[in-house]
Design an enzyme around this catalytic site. Structure first.
Site, PDB file in Angstrom:
ATOM      1  N   HIS A 105       4.108  -1.973  -6.359  1.00  0.00           N
ATOM      2  CA  HIS A 105       3.700  -0.740  -6.144  1.00  0.00           C
ATOM      3  C   HIS A 105       4.395   0.405  -7.056  1.00  0.00           C
ATOM      4  O   HIS A 105       5.169   0.260  -7.730  1.00  0.00           O
ATOM      5  CB  HIS A 105       4.401  -0.371  -4.604  1.00  0.00           C
ATOM      6  CG  HIS A 105       3.749  -1.146  -3.393  1.00  0.00           C
ATOM      7  ND1 HIS A 105       3.790  -0.757  -2.127  1.00  0.00           N
ATOM      8  CD2 HIS A 105       3.081  -2.346  -3.471  1.00  0.00           C
ATOM      9  CE1 HIS A 105       3.050  -1.691  -1.526  1.00  0.00           C
ATOM     10  NE2 HIS A 105       2.647  -2.623  -2.291  1.00  0.00           N
ATOM     11  N   GLU A 107       5.996   3.024  -6.616  1.00  0.00           N
ATOM     12  CA  GLU A 107       7.405   3.500  -6.476  1.00  0.00           C
ATOM     13  C   GLU A 107       8.305   2.531  -7.063  1.00  0.00           C
ATOM     14  O   GLU A 107       9.473   2.771  -7.799  1.00  0.00           O
ATOM     15  CB  GLU A 107       7.661   3.554  -5.135  1.00  0.00           C
ATOM     16  CG  GLU A 107       6.772   4.754  -4.203  1.00  0.00           C
ATOM     17  CD  GLU A 107       5.909   4.060  -3.550  1.00  0.00           C
ATOM     18  OE1 GLU A 107       5.052   3.440  -4.231  1.00  0.00           O
ATOM     19  OE2 GLU A 107       5.578   4.607  -2.441  1.00  0.00           O
ATOM     20  N   CYS A 135       5.521   3.289   1.520  1.00  0.00           N
ATOM     21  CA  CYS A 135       5.644   2.066   2.838  1.00  0.00           C
ATOM     22  C   CYS A 135       6.961   1.676   2.974  1.00  0.00           C
ATOM     23  O   CYS A 135       7.941   1.851   2.345  1.00  0.00           O
ATOM     24  CB  CYS A 135       4.652   0.878   2.224  1.00  0.00           C
ATOM     25  SG  CYS A 135       5.360   0.078   1.102  1.00  0.00           S
ATOM     26  N   CYS A 138       8.808   0.217  -0.011  1.00  0.00           N
ATOM     27  CA  CYS A 138       9.375   1.123  -0.962  1.00  0.00           C
ATOM     28  C   CYS A 138      10.242   2.117  -0.421  1.00  0.00           C
ATOM     29  O   CYS A 138      11.049   2.477  -1.099  1.00  0.00           O
ATOM     30  CB  CYS A 138       8.054   1.912  -1.477  1.00  0.00           C
ATOM     31  SG  CYS A 138       6.819   0.772  -2.460  1.00  0.00           S
TER      32      CYS A 138
END
Length: 203
Positions: A105, A107, A135, A138
Site C-alpha cells: 500500500h 502508506e 485502512c 496502514c
C-alpha cells in the site's frame, strides 16, 4: 466516524468540528488537540475547506504519486512522509499489482522509504500524508512506527481506520496516538479515485 455535517464521532461521544469553527480562532494545531471528553483521546479533525491547509503542498505530491500508481495499473493512492521541518523525505504509491504484494500500500511504501532515509523505524517526528484514509493495516503500521501525525484526503466509508469505520490511532489500548487530520484536498482526492473506477467500469 464523520457525518455529512463534519461531525467526528467516537463511540457515544460526539465532537463538532466544523469549518466555521476552525476558521475563527482555532489554528490547525489547536484543532488537532481537540479531545474526546470521555476518553481524553484526540479527535480526528476534518480539514477546514475555507482556508488553505499547511499540508496542501504535500497532498498534491501525494496526488502525483497516486497518478503514477494508476498509470502502472494500480489503484491511485499516493503518500509522502514529511520530516519535522515539513520537508518531503519519502514518497510511496500503491504497488500491489506491480509487486504482486498485498502489503504494498502507498502508506507502507512511504513509511519504509522514510525509515531507510532516517536510519530508524521510529517516525515520531514525521507526518504521513496520503490521498485516502488509511485502512486498518496502514493505520496500524503508522501507530507501530510511532508516526507523529497522519493527514489524509478522501474519507473511506468502507475501510477507513482513522475515524470513518474504525479509529485505530485513537484506540485506548495502543500507546502512541498520532494527531489525525482528514479531508485535506478531499475533492481532488475523491475525483481521482472516482475517475479511476469509472475507467475500470467502462473499459
Amino acid at each position: 466516524m464523520a457525518d455529512d455535517k463534519g461531525r467526528i464521532t467516537q463511540g457515544t461521544d460526539t465532537a463538532v468540528v466544523t469549518s466555521v469553527e476552525m476558521a475563527t480562532d482555532m489554528t490547525a494545531d489547536d484543532a488537532a488537540h481537540t479531545t474526546n471528553a470521555h476518553t481524553g483521546a484526540p479527535i480526528p479533525v476534518r480539514a477546514d475547506t475555507k482556508q488553505r491547509s499547511p499540508y496542501e503542498g504535500a497532498m498534491r505530491e501525494a496526488l502525483r504519486q497516486a497518478q503514477s500508481a494508476a498509470v502502472a495499473g494500480d489503484m491511485p493512492i499516493g503518500a509522502v512522509v514529511l520530516n519535522a521541518d515539513g520537508a518531503v523525505i519519502a514518497t510511496g504509491r500503491n504497488m500491489r499489482e506491480v509487486h504482486c504484494d498485498p502489503l504494498s500500500h502507498a502508506e507502507v511504501e512511504a513509511m519504509r522509504a522514510a525509515a531507510r532515509a532516517l536510519g530508524t523505524w521510529n517516525l515520531a517526528d514525521c507526518t504521513l500524508v496520503v490521498t485516502l484514509e488509511p485502512c486498518p493495516m496502514c493505520a496500524g503500521a503508522a501507530v507501530s512506527a510511532h508516526m507523529g501525525r497522519i493527514v489524509f484526503g478522501a474519507w473511506d466509508p468502507k475501510m477507513g481506520a482513522c475515524g470513518s469505520v474504525w479509529d485505530i490511532p485513537r484506540d485506548p489500548h495502543v500507546g502512541a496516538m498520532p494527531q489525525v487530520y482528514g479531508g485535506v484536498l478531499e475533492s481532488d482526492c475523491s475525483r481521482q479515485l472516482t475517475a479511476y473506477f469509472h475507467t475500470l467500469r467502462t473499459a
